[in-house]
Design a protein around this motif. Sequence first.
Motif: not given
Length: 315
Positions: A111, A140, A143, A191-195, A197
């Motif tokens: 991300p 998104v 994402a 799944k991407q770790d949005r924290s 990003a």
Amino acid sequence: MRVVMFGYQTWGHRTLKALLDSEHDVVMVVTHPKSEHAYEKIWSDSVAELAEEHGVPVVIRNRPDDEELFQLLKDADPDIIVANNWRTWIPPRVYTLPPHGTLNVHDSLLPKYAGFSPLIWALINGEPEVGVTAHLMDEVLDAGDIVRQESVAVGPKDTATDLFHKTVDLIAPVTIGALDLIASGRTDFTKQDRSQATFFHKRAEEDIRINWSWPAEDLERLVRAQSAPYPAAFTFHKGRRLEVLGAVVSEGRYGGTPGRIFYREGDGVVIVAGADARTGRNHGLAVTRVRTEDGRELPAAEYFTSMGGYLTERP
């Protein structure tokens, strides 16, 4: 699988070539018209020409949101869309049209570094590695779930040009590897770790102007990040634009007014830079090669010996 490709410039060109060389069937290509924007004229291999050479139908669009294009996409009946270096928003009804959706190929280790110019920003920020990610598109930007990702190390002397050549070679294995996984029936992707990003904007003139309050280590990476054929990092000297083509961090430590020219060190002319907040140390930037407003390229020592004086932030 039947593939429609959305792509532009060399990244899109390399993606299309990988698809054409694979077992997958490219049924249509959508690409942008040529642009005169400085960054978009770099690495500008034509996707349209490659498609036409192989008898693949081509559609030219700035934005993929009109009814005619949507109907063409439905008629093409793709199993999946593959996008690489597509420059505008793709609406949901387009990216969700095929049964397998849309696979986006992005030149960063998502991300991190979603958005524009990821290789340049990553080099400026001192990242230890860069890479290519193939992910499933969702609402998104950059994402969606990661299907395949590969990385390469950033060397201590690497320029953005070097990183381009390193990562462009990853396009084929990442893209075709991801398509093969999807074709096999695999659906459980990462799944991407949005924290984690990060997002960076498109490069502009202000982003390449040297700020002498930056630490020398950061300025040296900026110079490497703005390597040819990208626009060079620049400053102003006696009211005239001066491009910095080569620089190294000085061996000695120097303090004083940022932007002040000191003296010759090895092959460079030392210019005072800001202190590094992490170490508290202050090194100068030893500029080795410059280009003047009239296009002359010459050693920095030769230029500054003849001109002298201070470097200023603005003309």
